[in-house]
Enzyme design. Sequence first.
Site, PDB file in Angstrom:
ATOM      1  N   ASP A 158      48.311  38.244  53.959  1.00 22.63           N
ATOM      2  CA  ASP A 158      49.768  38.252  53.775  1.00 22.63           C
ATOM      3  C   ASP A 158      50.151  39.035  52.523  1.00 22.63           C
ATOM      4  O   ASP A 158      49.947  38.579  51.397  1.00 22.63           O
ATOM      5  CB  ASP A 158      50.264  36.797  53.676  1.00 22.63           C
ATOM      6  CG  ASP A 158      51.782  36.692  53.514  1.00 22.63           C
ATOM      7  OD1 ASP A 158      52.450  37.708  53.238  1.00 22.63           O
ATOM      8  OD2 ASP A 158      52.303  35.565  53.656  1.00 22.63           O
ATOM      9  N   LYS A 192      61.181  31.528  44.345  1.00 28.83           N
ATOM     10  CA  LYS A 192      60.022  30.847  44.914  1.00 28.83           C
ATOM     11  C   LYS A 192      58.916  30.728  43.866  1.00 28.83           C
ATOM     12  O   LYS A 192      58.142  29.774  43.884  1.00 28.83           O
ATOM     13  CB  LYS A 192      59.529  31.626  46.136  1.00 28.83           C
ATOM     14  CG  LYS A 192      58.504  30.895  46.973  1.00 28.83           C
ATOM     15  CD  LYS A 192      58.316  31.612  48.285  1.00 28.83           C
ATOM     16  CE  LYS A 192      57.226  30.989  49.135  1.00 28.83           C
ATOM     17  NZ  LYS A 192      57.124  31.670  50.442  1.00 28.83           N
ATOM     18  N   ASP A 222      61.283  30.428  57.250  1.00 31.75           N
ATOM     19  CA  ASP A 222      60.359  31.065  56.314  1.00 31.75           C
ATOM     20  C   ASP A 222      61.171  31.316  55.051  1.00 31.75           C
ATOM     21  O   ASP A 222      62.041  32.191  55.025  1.00 31.75           O
ATOM     22  CB  ASP A 222      59.853  32.389  56.918  1.00 31.75           C
ATOM     23  CG  ASP A 222      59.050  33.241  55.917  1.00 31.75           C
ATOM     24  OD1 ASP A 222      58.783  32.765  54.794  1.00 31.75           O
ATOM     25  OD2 ASP A 222      58.697  34.384  56.279  1.00 31.75           O
ATOM     26  N   GLU A 255      52.099  28.793  55.557  1.00 34.73           N
ATOM     27  CA  GLU A 255      52.472  30.074  56.159  1.00 34.73           C
ATOM     28  C   GLU A 255      51.374  30.652  57.068  1.00 34.73           C
ATOM     29  O   GLU A 255      51.671  31.100  58.172  1.00 34.73           O
ATOM     30  CB  GLU A 255      52.873  31.069  55.059  1.00 34.73           C
ATOM     31  CG  GLU A 255      54.217  30.696  54.443  1.00 34.73           C
ATOM     32  CD  GLU A 255      54.494  31.354  53.096  1.00 34.73           C
ATOM     33  OE1 GLU A 255      53.744  32.277  52.712  1.00 34.73           O
ATOM     34  OE2 GLU A 255      55.464  30.944  52.437  1.00 34.73           O
TER      35      GLU A 255
HETATM   36  P1  ADP Z   1      58.158  37.992  51.189  1.00 31.73           P
HETATM   37  O1  ADP Z   1      57.146  37.311  52.037  1.00 31.73           O
HETATM   38  O2  ADP Z   1      57.664  38.321  49.811  1.00 31.73           O
HETATM   39  O3  ADP Z   1      59.470  37.307  51.153  1.00 31.73           O
HETATM   40  P2  ADP Z   1      58.361  40.190  53.164  1.00 31.73           P
HETATM   41  O4  ADP Z   1      57.248  39.766  54.021  1.00 31.73           O
HETATM   42  O5  ADP Z   1      59.707  40.225  53.775  1.00 31.73           O
HETATM   43  O6  ADP Z   1      58.442  39.436  51.789  1.00 31.73           O
HETATM   44  O7  ADP Z   1      57.997  41.659  52.612  1.00 31.73           O
HETATM   45  C1  ADP Z   1      58.868  42.385  51.847  1.00 31.73           C
HETATM   46  C2  ADP Z   1      58.183  43.665  51.466  1.00 31.73           C
HETATM   47  O8  ADP Z   1      57.864  44.410  52.637  1.00 31.73           O
HETATM   48  C3  ADP Z   1      59.055  44.562  50.605  1.00 31.73           C
HETATM   49  O9  ADP Z   1      58.312  45.060  49.525  1.00 31.73           O
HETATM   50  C4  ADP Z   1      59.443  45.664  51.563  1.00 31.73           C
HETATM   51  O10 ADP Z   1      59.693  46.891  50.891  1.00 31.73           O
HETATM   52  C5  ADP Z   1      58.202  45.766  52.420  1.00 31.73           C
HETATM   53  N1  ADP Z   1      58.449  46.441  53.702  1.00 31.73           N
HETATM   54  C6  ADP Z   1      59.337  46.105  54.658  1.00 31.73           C
HETATM   55  N2  ADP Z   1      59.307  46.978  55.678  1.00 31.73           N
HETATM   56  C7  ADP Z   1      58.374  47.903  55.352  1.00 31.73           C
HETATM   57  C8  ADP Z   1      57.876  49.092  55.995  1.00 31.73           C
HETATM   58  N3  ADP Z   1      58.364  49.498  57.170  1.00 31.73           N
HETATM   59  N4  ADP Z   1      56.911  49.787  55.363  1.00 31.73           N
HETATM   60  C9  ADP Z   1      56.423  49.392  54.166  1.00 31.73           C
HETATM   61  N5  ADP Z   1      56.839  48.300  53.517  1.00 31.73           N
HETATM   62  C10 ADP Z   1      57.807  47.567  54.096  1.00 31.73           C
HETATM   63 MG    MG Z   2      56.336  35.963  53.281  1.00 32.24          MG
END
Ligand code: ADP
Ligand code: MG
Length: 621
Positions: free
Chosen positions: A195, A74, A10, A173
């Site tokens: 998402d 990205k 991912d 995704e």
């Molecule tokens: P991406 O798909 O954009 O790469 P992710 O799916 O990893 O990102 O999401 C990242 C986001 O999720 C960040 O903004 C992070 O702060 C938030 N995040 C991660 N864990 C938590 C949580 N426990 N509660 C709220 N937000 C969270």
């Molecule tokens: Mg993602």
Amino acid sequence: MSNPLIVGIDLGTTNSLVAVAKEGVPLILTDIKSGETLLPSVVYFPFDGTAPVVGSSAKELLATEPSRTVYSTKRLMGKGYDDVKGETANLSYELSTERTDVATIRLGDNLVTAPEVAALVLRALKDRAEASLGETVTKAVITVPAYFNDAQRQATKDAGEIAGLEVVRIVNEPTAASLAYGLQNKKSATIAVYDLGGGTFDVSLLRLEDGVFDVLATNGDTHLGGDDFDELLSDRLLSEIGVTEPSPELRATVRVAAEAAKRHLSDAAQTDVHVSLGDNGAFVRTVTKSEFESLISPLVERTLAPCRQALTDAGLTATEIDEVVLVGGSTRVPAVRQAVQTLFGKAPHTDVNPDEVVALGAAVQADILSSGRTDLLLLDVTPLSLGIETMGGATEKLLFRNAKIPSSAKEEFTTSVDGQTVVLLHVVQGEREMATDNRSLARIELRGIPPMPAGLPKIEVTFFLDMNGILRVTATETRSGAKTDVRIKPTYGLAEGEVRRMVRDSFVNADEDFKARMLADMRNEADSAILGATKLLAGYGNDIPDADRIGVETALAEMKNARDNAPDHSTVREKMDALDMAGRSLAEAAMSSVARSIVGGKTLSEAAQVLEERIKEERPE
Ligand code: ADP
Ligand code: MG
């Protein structure tokens, strides 16, 4: 093990992960040293040209080295300068205006393209997987958002290749997330995948029928995510702290505190924020879940319109959705879950970690591919129509939006001028009527048409959209057989030879990087040796013959010179060995003097042991 090992990746805007299926069960591969599962998609490029730093360590440098720390690439993938210049305000690093065909980042005098940065993230994941599995990894399934166009998918493939990974499949995704939940095993279902990541939001509606996934509609907002939650909260905290012109460091500290508070509030009713203000003490404040929820509620609300639009596009009502899947770290926020549940009138799946679910699904897909199972065909759709610009500048669509992939289409064109021997075809992507309003994908030339009156040549154009959603175009003049063997060169993206060069460079540099690293380590070692010898000389230099002392002094001077100027680690190593040799009598003198003071009634071997420890103390590691 005869099946090829294929990992699932991912490649996220904020975080990236790698997973692999073991005996059919997908597992996230962790970093051996840190135990981390998420790899922040952030790369720091040091000033001295040494190896780029990827992941958490790079993320920590965002506040202090904003112009050399590259994130959110990205967003830049498969785009040209004109597409991304609007992003400039959101990015702390500089986009180069020198190249218009590929989004490129300027780092001082150096330029690096978006796919190259993504390749560094992929390389780090490849290394992580190899360390964790104990074998070489050369093949990967990589996921992309369902709305990624041809150029963006191609750029992702390019990045894989630069990283030394053969990208065996690009998977959407939302499809991957559904696979992680094993939804493919249902007879049929209509699935909504919501998402919400760090900086992007998207929703996809899928139709599953006999193991075949079909994307019915996608929608979203490319500038909406958990980072916006952090920003709202940190803006509020900053205004309460009341510093009129907060320094970038203070901003960054508050930002980190806000994100941590947000995460806590996903599981707790309230949390304390603590921000150190240096000489001005500290700012301490309690944030309750309800305060946070009302703060972000307009943002959560903003995700719902794209959901409704996707339903409309797919001709569905919320009640027709059978399964709701949550993806992205930000769906851990209870208020987000609640909003999604209310909209679709159904409890979403939450068993799998929302920030791991896509990588796990990619591993399931990788497992299917490596096992050679053909019963699971994964079907996707193209999110945007693909067509050709006509004489008048309009768009003639060949493949329509939401067409299933793989899929192909054929269309006949002709010439407009007598004796025309060359035809230019402009391939565009998008829903607008006029070609200029759509995205230009490629310009193709069909040459060698025998001169004929206008309108007589029959030019057959075929579009073939492959399993990865990547377009191939062919054009043939059927009367004469003139054919162009067109490999589509996306208007935005790396030229063919360039990818090859980058693959080569990454190996060449890997070697350079390795050498630089060896030298840096050697210098550290040299520093302790220099310090130790200097101390011993000062303490016991007078206890040894002059000739020996001069020998040590000379060796020490040469060692210092090598430490500062030698081009490689082996020269430094040589000088260090020479210093050790020259310093023998000095070391002995030091030992016997220590011995005299501490040996007392001890046996000789006991004394030697004590000595060794003493010497170690003298020479800090
Ligand atoms: P991406 O798909 O954009 O790469 P992710 O799916 O990893 O990102 O999401 C990242 C986001 O999720 C960040 O903004 C992070 O702060 C938030 N995040 C991660 N864990 C938590 C949580 N426990 N509660 C709220 N937000 C969270
Ligand atoms: Mg993602």
